[in-house]
Design a protein around this motif. Structure first.
Motif, PDB file in Angstrom:
ATOM      1  N   LEU A   1       0.838  -1.216   0.000  1.00  0.00           N
ATOM      2  CA  LEU A   1       0.000   0.000   0.000  1.00  0.00           C
ATOM      3  C   LEU A   1       0.865   1.255   0.000  1.00  0.00           C
ATOM      4  O   LEU A   1       0.582   2.221  -0.712  1.00  0.00           O
ATOM      5  CB  LEU A   1      -0.931   0.013   1.220  1.00  0.00           C
ATOM      6  CG  LEU A   1      -2.183  -0.863   1.131  1.00  0.00           C
ATOM      7  CD1 LEU A   1      -2.858  -0.963   2.490  1.00  0.00           C
ATOM      8  CD2 LEU A   1      -3.164  -0.321   0.087  1.00  0.00           C
ATOM      9  N   MET A   2       1.953   1.232   0.799  1.00  0.00           N
ATOM     10  CA  MET A   2       2.835   2.411   0.874  1.00  0.00           C
ATOM     11  C   MET A   2       3.488   2.694  -0.475  1.00  0.00           C
ATOM     12  O   MET A   2       3.832   3.827  -0.776  1.00  0.00           O
ATOM     13  CB  MET A   2       3.925   2.194   1.930  1.00  0.00           C
ATOM     14  CG  MET A   2       3.444   2.461   3.334  1.00  0.00           C
ATOM     15  SD  MET A   2       4.826   2.434   4.500  1.00  0.00           S
ATOM     16  CE  MET A   2       4.909   0.719   4.930  1.00  0.00           C
TER      17      MET A   2
ATOM     18  N   ASN B   1      -8.491   2.766   0.166  1.00  0.00           N
ATOM     19  CA  ASN B   1      -9.854   2.504  -0.288  1.00  0.00           C
ATOM     20  C   ASN B   1      -9.907   1.112  -0.923  1.00  0.00           C
ATOM     21  O   ASN B   1      -8.888   0.444  -1.067  1.00  0.00           O
ATOM     22  CB  ASN B   1     -10.319   3.595  -1.267  1.00  0.00           C
ATOM     23  CG  ASN B   1      -9.398   3.720  -2.474  1.00  0.00           C
ATOM     24  OD1 ASN B   1      -8.817   2.732  -2.925  1.00  0.00           O
ATOM     25  ND2 ASN B   1      -9.256   4.925  -2.997  1.00  0.00           N
ATOM     26  N   SER B   2     -11.101   0.683  -1.307  1.00  0.00           N
ATOM     27  CA  SER B   2     -11.251  -0.684  -1.812  1.00  0.00           C
ATOM     28  C   SER B   2     -10.464  -0.885  -3.106  1.00  0.00           C
ATOM     29  O   SER B   2      -9.920  -1.960  -3.355  1.00  0.00           O
ATOM     30  CB  SER B   2     -12.726  -1.007  -2.032  1.00  0.00           C
ATOM     31  OG  SER B   2     -13.269  -0.106  -2.976  1.00  0.00           O
ATOM     32  N   GLU B   3     -10.359   0.166  -3.900  1.00  0.00           N
ATOM     33  CA  GLU B   3      -9.599   0.075  -5.152  1.00  0.00           C
ATOM     34  C   GLU B   3      -8.116  -0.211  -4.860  1.00  0.00           C
ATOM     35  O   GLU B   3      -7.490  -1.065  -5.497  1.00  0.00           O
ATOM     36  CB  GLU B   3      -9.737   1.407  -5.912  1.00  0.00           C
ATOM     37  CG  GLU B   3      -9.258   1.359  -7.343  1.00  0.00           C
ATOM     38  CD  GLU B   3      -9.307   2.746  -7.992  1.00  0.00           C
ATOM     39  OE1 GLU B   3      -8.458   3.006  -8.856  1.00  0.00           O
ATOM     40  OE2 GLU B   3     -10.185   3.560  -7.612  1.00  0.00           O
ATOM     41  N   ASP B   4      -7.571   0.499  -3.852  1.00  0.00           N
ATOM     42  CA  ASP B   4      -6.175   0.282  -3.458  1.00  0.00           C
ATOM     43  C   ASP B   4      -5.974  -1.145  -2.945  1.00  0.00           C
ATOM     44  O   ASP B   4      -4.996  -1.806  -3.268  1.00  0.00           O
ATOM     45  CB  ASP B   4      -5.756   1.269  -2.356  1.00  0.00           C
ATOM     46  CG  ASP B   4      -5.688   2.709  -2.864  1.00  0.00           C
ATOM     47  OD1 ASP B   4      -5.682   2.884  -4.096  1.00  0.00           O
ATOM     48  OD2 ASP B   4      -5.651   3.622  -2.034  1.00  0.00           O
ATOM     49  N   LEU B   5      -6.918  -1.597  -2.121  1.00  0.00           N
ATOM     50  CA  LEU B   5      -6.797  -2.938  -1.540  1.00  0.00           C
ATOM     51  C   LEU B   5      -6.877  -4.010  -2.634  1.00  0.00           C
ATOM     52  O   LEU B   5      -6.160  -5.007  -2.582  1.00  0.00           O
ATOM     53  CB  LEU B   5      -7.878  -3.160  -0.480  1.00  0.00           C
ATOM     54  CG  LEU B   5      -7.722  -2.286   0.782  1.00  0.00           C
ATOM     55  CD1 LEU B   5      -8.962  -2.379   1.665  1.00  0.00           C
ATOM     56  CD2 LEU B   5      -6.481  -2.693   1.586  1.00  0.00           C
ATOM     57  N   ASP B   6      -7.726  -3.778  -3.637  1.00  0.00           N
ATOM     58  CA  ASP B   6      -7.825  -4.722  -4.767  1.00  0.00           C
ATOM     59  C   ASP B   6      -6.513  -4.754  -5.544  1.00  0.00           C
ATOM     60  O   ASP B   6      -6.038  -5.812  -5.953  1.00  0.00           O
ATOM     61  CB  ASP B   6      -8.961  -4.322  -5.722  1.00  0.00           C
ATOM     62  CG  ASP B   6     -10.336  -4.571  -5.116  1.00  0.00           C
ATOM     63  OD1 ASP B   6     -10.394  -5.270  -4.081  1.00  0.00           O
ATOM     64  OD2 ASP B   6     -11.337  -4.075  -5.657  1.00  0.00           O
ATOM     65  N   LYS B   7      -5.960  -3.567  -5.765  1.00  0.00           N
ATOM     66  CA  LYS B   7      -4.708  -3.459  -6.520  1.00  0.00           C
ATOM     67  C   LYS B   7      -3.594  -4.229  -5.797  1.00  0.00           C
ATOM     68  O   LYS B   7      -2.799  -4.945  -6.395  1.00  0.00           O
ATOM     69  CB  LYS B   7      -4.343  -1.973  -6.648  1.00  0.00           C
ATOM     70  CG  LYS B   7      -3.093  -1.705  -7.442  1.00  0.00           C
ATOM     71  CD  LYS B   7      -3.422  -1.132  -8.809  1.00  0.00           C
ATOM     72  CE  LYS B   7      -2.339  -1.457  -9.810  1.00  0.00           C
ATOM     73  NZ  LYS B   7      -1.156  -0.689  -9.736  1.00  0.00           N
ATOM     74  N   VAL B   8      -3.547  -4.039  -4.474  1.00  0.00           N
ATOM     75  CA  VAL B   8      -2.514  -4.697  -3.662  1.00  0.00           C
ATOM     76  C   VAL B   8      -2.713  -6.212  -3.659  1.00  0.00           C
ATOM     77  O   VAL B   8      -1.748  -6.972  -3.752  1.00  0.00           O
ATOM     78  CB  VAL B   8      -2.524  -4.109  -2.228  1.00  0.00           C
ATOM     79  CG1 VAL B   8      -1.855  -5.039  -1.235  1.00  0.00           C
ATOM     80  CG2 VAL B   8      -1.831  -2.746  -2.236  1.00  0.00           C
ATOM     81  N   ALA B   9      -3.958  -6.656  -3.596  1.00  0.00           N
ATOM     82  CA  ALA B   9      -4.241  -8.097  -3.627  1.00  0.00           C
ATOM     83  C   ALA B   9      -3.779  -8.695  -4.959  1.00  0.00           C
ATOM     84  O   ALA B   9      -3.199  -9.780  -5.008  1.00  0.00           O
ATOM     85  CB  ALA B   9      -5.730  -8.342  -3.418  1.00  0.00           C
TER      86      ALA B   9
END
Length: 246
Positions: A103-104, A121-129
């Motif tokens: 995330l960082m 946000n959920s978009e960031d979390l999806d990207k990281v996943a």
């Protein structure tokens, strides 16, 4: 295909030692390239020049469709332009989880307020996943990075670089210290990454280079000695004499 990076006629001397000698090098926008050569061949200095750490005495380093000169930019500007570099020793935030590290690293506005007020946000979390899946750490997202194996830390660092969406990724000896299984997975990560960007791998391990199955550039005394497939360059008598014959 146009070149993403074009280095031409570049030389640099340190205390009378010519580390890079009239070097020319090109790579396309979605290409995997391995750079090999004996110690002192100029491999690290080449990466230092591309990333702005070292300024050459002469020559040109042109970037992107508009052929912008990287020599006019500082290291931070070059990184923002899309050049990412991974050093040999992985540098991850050991006390943070894999997810927090990724995330960082995401490409985001980086002003003080943005960083202080940042909530994923959920978009960031999806990207990281998705990134974690690409680098083989999907099941380790909540683990502290300090608990990872050496190979997994290397993958995490590659993931952190990919999170910044570089157009060119420079990777220094990724296979060093890895188990065979880790090395095979590292090959897969780099081959996959090179489908959408340029990836340059500096490596000593010939088996690893063979598995990358890409064009190879051999450096010697700061300039290109040979270029082509691994079979082509390893059957070149000059390469055998200066590098393989040892």
């Amino acid at each position: 295909m146009s070149n993403l990076l074009e280095v031409s006629g570049v030389s640099v001397t340190f205390d009378g030692f010519r580390a890079i000698n009239n070097l020319s090098f090109q790579i396309g926008s979605a290409e995997l390239r391995a750079i090999i050569g004996p110690n002192g061949a100029g491999k690290t200095t080449f990466m230092d020049i591309v990333t702005g750490k070292t300024k050459p005495d002469e020559g040109r380093v042109l970037w992107g469709e508009k052929s912008v000169s990287l020599l006019k930019m500082n290291e931070a500007k070059i990184a923002q332009a899309g050049v990412g570099r991974k050093f040999q020793k992985p540098t991850v935030f050991e006390d943070q989880s894999v997810q927090e590290n990724l995330l960082m690293a995401l490409k985001k506005p980086r002003g003080w307020l943005a960083v202080l007020g940042y909530r994923a946000n959920s978009e960031d979390l999806d990207k990281v996943a998705q990134l974690a899946d690409e680098i083989g750490l999907k099941d380790a997202l909540s683990r502290k990075s300090g608990e990872l194996s050496h190979g997994q830390k290397q993958w995490l660092e590659i993931g952190m670089l990919l999170a910044q969406e570089p157009q060119l990724l420079l990777v220094d000896e990724p296979a060093a210290g890895m188990t065979l299984a880790e090395r095979e997975h590292t090959t897969d990560i780099l081959v996959e990454a090179a489908k959408t960007r340029a990836v340059v791998v500096v490596e000593h391990d010939m088996e690893f280079v063979r598995r990358l199955n890409c064009k190879v550039t051999v450096l010697h005394e700061g300039s290109v000695l040979a270029e082509g497939s691994l079979d082509h360059v390893t059957s070149n008598q000059d390469v055998i004499d200066v590098y393989l014959g040892r």
